[in-house]
Design a protein around this motif. Structure first.
Motif, PDB file in Angstrom:
ATOM      1  N   SER A 240       0.823  -1.210   0.000  1.00 39.66           N
ATOM      2  CA  SER A 240       0.000   0.000   0.000  1.00 39.66           C
ATOM      3  C   SER A 240       0.858   1.261   0.000  1.00 39.66           C
ATOM      4  N   LYS A 241       0.439   2.237  -0.786  1.00 40.31           N
ATOM      5  CA  LYS A 241       1.163   3.508  -0.837  1.00 40.31           C
ATOM      6  C   LYS A 241       1.052   4.266   0.473  1.00 40.31           C
ATOM      7  N   HIS A 242       0.086   3.856   1.330  1.00 42.21           N
ATOM      8  CA  HIS A 242      -0.092   4.514   2.620  1.00 42.21           C
ATOM      9  C   HIS A 242       0.782   3.889   3.713  1.00 42.21           C
ATOM     10  N   SER A 243       1.341   2.719   3.439  1.00 42.23           N
ATOM     11  CA  SER A 243       2.188   2.038   4.425  1.00 42.23           C
ATOM     12  C   SER A 243       3.636   2.485   4.240  1.00 42.23           C
ATOM     13  N   ARG A 244       3.876   3.712   4.626  1.00 44.29           N
ATOM     14  CA  ARG A 244       5.193   4.307   4.418  1.00 44.29           C
ATOM     15  C   ARG A 244       5.604   5.121   5.652  1.00 44.29           C
ATOM     16  N   THR A 245       6.835   5.507   5.672  1.00 44.58           N
ATOM     17  CA  THR A 245       7.374   6.276   6.788  1.00 44.58           C
ATOM     18  C   THR A 245       6.587   7.563   7.004  1.00 44.58           C
ATOM     19  N   GLY A 246       6.165   7.795   8.253  1.00 41.00           N
ATOM     20  CA  GLY A 246       5.473   9.022   8.613  1.00 41.00           C
ATOM     21  C   GLY A 246       4.007   9.073   8.210  1.00 41.00           C
ATOM     22  N   SER A 247       3.475   7.981   7.659  1.00 40.98           N
ATOM     23  CA  SER A 247       2.102   7.971   7.162  1.00 40.98           C
ATOM     24  C   SER A 247       1.193   7.157   8.081  1.00 40.98           C
ATOM     25  N   LEU A 248       0.175   7.798   8.653  1.00 45.34           N
ATOM     26  CA  LEU A 248      -0.821   7.111   9.468  1.00 45.34           C
ATOM     27  C   LEU A 248      -2.197   7.104   8.801  1.00 45.34           C
ATOM     28  N   LYS A 249      -2.541   8.169   8.118  1.00 41.66           N
ATOM     29  CA  LYS A 249      -3.841   8.279   7.474  1.00 41.66           C
ATOM     30  C   LYS A 249      -3.995   7.199   6.405  1.00 41.66           C
ATOM     31  N   GLU A 250      -5.081   6.435   6.515  1.00 43.72           N
ATOM     32  CA  GLU A 250      -5.410   5.363   5.563  1.00 43.72           C
ATOM     33  C   GLU A 250      -4.368   4.246   5.538  1.00 43.72           C
ATOM     34  N   ASN A 251      -3.510   4.195   6.536  1.00 45.42           N
ATOM     35  CA  ASN A 251      -2.501   3.137   6.606  1.00 45.42           C
ATOM     36  C   ASN A 251      -3.173   1.869   7.155  1.00 45.42           C
ATOM     37  N   PRO A 252      -3.296   0.808   6.343  1.00 42.56           N
ATOM     38  CA  PRO A 252      -4.026  -0.382   6.796  1.00 42.56           C
ATOM     39  C   PRO A 252      -3.332  -1.117   7.942  1.00 42.56           C
ATOM     40  N   ILE A 253      -2.016  -1.021   8.016  1.00 45.88           N
ATOM     41  CA  ILE A 253      -1.257  -1.665   9.089  1.00 45.88           C
ATOM     42  C   ILE A 253      -1.527  -0.945  10.405  1.00 45.88           C
ATOM     43  N   HIS A 254      -1.502   0.380  10.366  1.00 47.48           N
ATOM     44  CA  HIS A 254      -1.804   1.202  11.536  1.00 47.48           C
ATOM     45  C   HIS A 254      -3.240   0.969  12.010  1.00 47.48           C
ATOM     46  N   ARG A 255      -4.162   0.827  11.080  1.00 51.59           N
ATOM     47  CA  ARG A 255      -5.571   0.622  11.445  1.00 51.59           C
ATOM     48  C   ARG A 255      -5.735  -0.660  12.270  1.00 51.59           C
ATOM     49  N   ASP A 256      -5.121  -1.726  11.836  1.00 51.71           N
ATOM     50  CA  ASP A 256      -5.161  -2.982  12.593  1.00 51.71           C
ATOM     51  C   ASP A 256      -4.539  -2.816  13.978  1.00 51.71           C
ATOM     52  N   MET A 257      -3.420  -2.089  14.024  1.00 52.89           N
ATOM     53  CA  MET A 257      -2.721  -1.887  15.295  1.00 52.89           C
ATOM     54  C   MET A 257      -3.578  -1.106  16.288  1.00 52.89           C
ATOM     55  N   MET A 258      -4.268  -0.105  15.799  1.00 54.54           N
ATOM     56  CA  MET A 258      -5.152   0.686  16.656  1.00 54.54           C
ATOM     57  C   MET A 258      -6.269  -0.186  17.222  1.00 54.54           C
ATOM     58  N   PHE A 259      -6.831  -1.032  16.387  1.00 53.82           N
ATOM     59  CA  PHE A 259      -7.894  -1.929  16.811  1.00 53.82           C
ATOM     60  C   PHE A 259      -7.394  -2.865  17.909  1.00 53.82           C
ATOM     61  N   ALA A 260      -6.185  -3.408  17.718  1.00 55.92           N
ATOM     62  CA  ALA A 260      -5.611  -4.338  18.690  1.00 55.92           C
ATOM     63  C   ALA A 260      -5.384  -3.665  20.038  1.00 55.92           C
ATOM     64  N   ALA A 261      -4.870  -2.443  20.027  1.00 55.10           N
ATOM     65  CA  ALA A 261      -4.623  -1.719  21.284  1.00 55.10           C
ATOM     66  C   ALA A 261      -5.918  -1.453  22.034  1.00 55.10           C
ATOM     67  N   LYS A 262      -6.965  -1.162  21.283  1.00 60.95           N
ATOM     68  CA  LYS A 262      -8.269  -0.917  21.910  1.00 60.95           C
ATOM     69  C   LYS A 262      -8.829  -2.196  22.523  1.00 60.95           C
ATOM     70  N   LYS A 263      -8.705  -3.308  21.799  1.00 58.99           N
ATOM     71  CA  LYS A 263      -9.176  -4.592  22.300  1.00 58.99           C
ATOM     72  C   LYS A 263      -8.403  -5.020  23.551  1.00 58.99           C
ATOM     73  N   ALA A 264      -7.114  -4.687  23.578  1.00 59.09           N
ATOM     74  CA  ALA A 264      -6.276  -5.057  24.727  1.00 59.09           C
ATOM     75  C   ALA A 264      -6.544  -4.161  25.933  1.00 59.09           C
ATOM     76  N   LYS A 265      -7.273  -3.082  25.727  1.00 60.51           N
ATOM     77  CA  LYS A 265      -7.541  -2.089  26.766  1.00 60.51           C
ATOM     78  C   LYS A 265      -6.234  -1.488  27.283  1.00 60.51           C
ATOM     79  N   LEU A 266      -5.413  -1.083  26.319  1.00 55.94           N
ATOM     80  CA  LEU A 266      -4.172  -0.382  26.668  1.00 55.94           C
ATOM     81  C   LEU A 266      -4.563   0.974  27.237  1.00 55.94           C
ATOM     82  N   SER A 267      -4.405   1.134  28.542  1.00 60.49           N
ATOM     83  CA  SER A 267      -4.988   2.283  29.245  1.00 60.49           C
ATOM     84  C   SER A 267      -4.067   3.485  29.360  1.00 60.49           C
ATOM     85  N   PHE A 268      -2.765   3.248  29.276  1.00 61.03           N
ATOM     86  CA  PHE A 268      -1.831   4.345  29.555  1.00 61.03           C
ATOM     87  C   PHE A 268      -0.507   4.031  28.876  1.00 61.03           C
ATOM     88  N   ILE A 269       0.125   5.060  28.306  1.00 63.35           N
ATOM     89  CA  ILE A 269       1.447   4.874  27.702  1.00 63.35           C
ATOM     90  C   ILE A 269       2.402   5.965  28.190  1.00 63.35           C
TER      91      ILE A 269
END
Length: 425
Positions: A207-236
């Protein structure tokens, strides 16, 4: 004469380039950023001023099982500074807390005791409960859902059973997730093998969105966000570091809000304009990121982003740990060239993604367009050659080879620390 220092292992290699040959020097201003406070104060102030969150000591109150995710031996998170402060903060709110430090190995090997001592300090290793995540150990894992991409989400049981899950890490540009840090401590950090493979499939890497510095429409980032929410990552707690691996900025709080703030800080400092040249010289930022060829692909992508179609790329990386992945190595050793590697990967469906395929895909993409000379005096040259790259023992030797091919008047772009920049066209 222009003098630069190229990070390599635990030191820097000095390099002199005639001014007439310099097309540009691309550096993150993070390397010259001077914070107003010392490292410990930056961390403590971030914890006292969390973004979109209660104080960590307040979150810890009444929690029986607390799991603190930390990075493994391949990441330069300054845990000797951050971990003691985090543990103290938790115990301010809950002196009797049952705390487990979970090392987010992702798809990497386990961190050894010696590496733990080097990273965390002997005091923590001797007195805290530390566990290596193992993505291949089904007994450690529990299925918690389906990713937006369709892959199964398997996460570490300890993390899922925690009353409070938090993580520490650092934020830098990342060559396909956009930025490191935040949600990445969960996926791939403490995810199962099946989940990592799905998230790193060939379609997403392409994907052209899966590149350095790119979060918008990045499919890899989208999955990662979903996983963090499911894990209930409360604080970083995430930090930003300079080329000396020293903390120059820290953010803490909500796993989304704090990470976004940290990413914006990094983007403001790390964005540089591409300077395509005949020869591009870079590194993987020195230890611990340049321990193997697998990791060194990251630095190569910065050079790729500032290259012409036939530019020659030189990367200095110690690679004292060799190739960094047997499957990664064999993919290239057994192929006639990068084109064959790429063709095989692109016809591999998500559910059949192979270990380390993503790194092979990106390296093949680079090698299809550029000759790469890998500079190392600590890696077996045959491994480098087997992976369809050229070898040089020193930067001077690599430059001699490059000049013979590109001419003595060839223009050179220098990216001293390839993993610290976001190269924009």
């Amino acid at each position: 004469m222009t003098k630069v220092k190229i990070p390599y292992s635990r030191e820097f290699i000095p390099l002199d380039i005639p001014d007439k040959n310099i097309e540009g020097i691309l550096e993150s201003t993070a390397h010259h950023f001077k914070p107003d406070e010392d490292q410990e104060s930056l961390v403590k102030n971030a914890l006292e001023n969390p973004i979109d969150s209660l104080l960590l000591r307040e979150l810890a109150k009444g929690k029986e099982k607390i799991v603190l995710i930390t990075s493994d031996h391949t990441r330069p998170v300054p845990s000797k500074i951050t971990l003691p402060i985090l543990l103290e903060e938790i115990r301010k709110g809950n002196p009797q807390a049952d705390i487990t430090i979970l090392i987010a190995t992702g798809f990497h090997r386990s961190t050894t005791r010696e590496e733990m001592i080097d990273k965390f300090g002997k005091e923590i290793v001797d007195h805290e409960k530390i566990i290596n995540h193992d993505c291949r150990d089904q007994q450690q894992l529990i299925k918690v859902g389906i990713l937006p991409s369709g892959g199964e989400l398997w996460l570490n049981k300890l993390a899922m059973e925690a009353d409070l899950l938090l993580s520490e890490g650092f934020i830098e540009p990342h060559f396909f997730a956009g930025f490191s840090g935040g949600r990445k401590s969960v996926l791939p950090g403490i995810a199962g093998e099946t989940t990592v493979l799905s998230n790193h499939c060939s379609k997403f890497i392409s994907s052209k969105h899966s590149r350095t510095g790119s979060l918008k429409e990045n499919p890899i980032h989208r999955d990662m966000m979903f996983a963090a929410k499911k894990a209930k990552l409360s604080f970083i707690l995430n930090v930003v570091i300079d080329n000396q691996k020293k903390i120059i900025h820290a953010v803490a709080g909500d796993s989304l809000g704090a990470h976004q703030a940290g990413c914006q800080f990094v983007e403001d400092l790390a964005s540089v304009k591409a300077k395509p040249a005949d020869i591009v010289i870079t590194s993987n930022g020195g230890y611990p990121l340049d321990q193997n060829i697998y990791q060194a692909v990251k630095g190569m992508t910065a050079a790729e982003a500032s290259s012409k179609k036939d530019s020659l790329i030189i990367i200095a990386a110690a690679c004292n740990d060799g190739h960094g992945g047997q499957g990664f190595y064999e993919t290239f050793r057994n192929a006639s060239g990068p084109q064959e590697v790429m063709e095989e990967i692109l016809k591999t469906p998500m559910e059949k993604t192979k270990p380390d395929q993503w790194e092979s895909q990106i390296l093949a993409r680079i090698l299809m367009e550029h000759e790469v000379i890998l500079v190392s005096d600590q890696c077996d040259p045959q491994i480098i050659k087997d992976m369809h790259m050229s070898y040089a023992k020193s930067l001077e030797e690599a430059l001699d080879i490059a000049r013979r091919k590109k001419g003595k008047d060839a223009k050179i772009t220098l990216i001293p620390d390839g993993v610290s920049v976001i190269v924009k066209k």
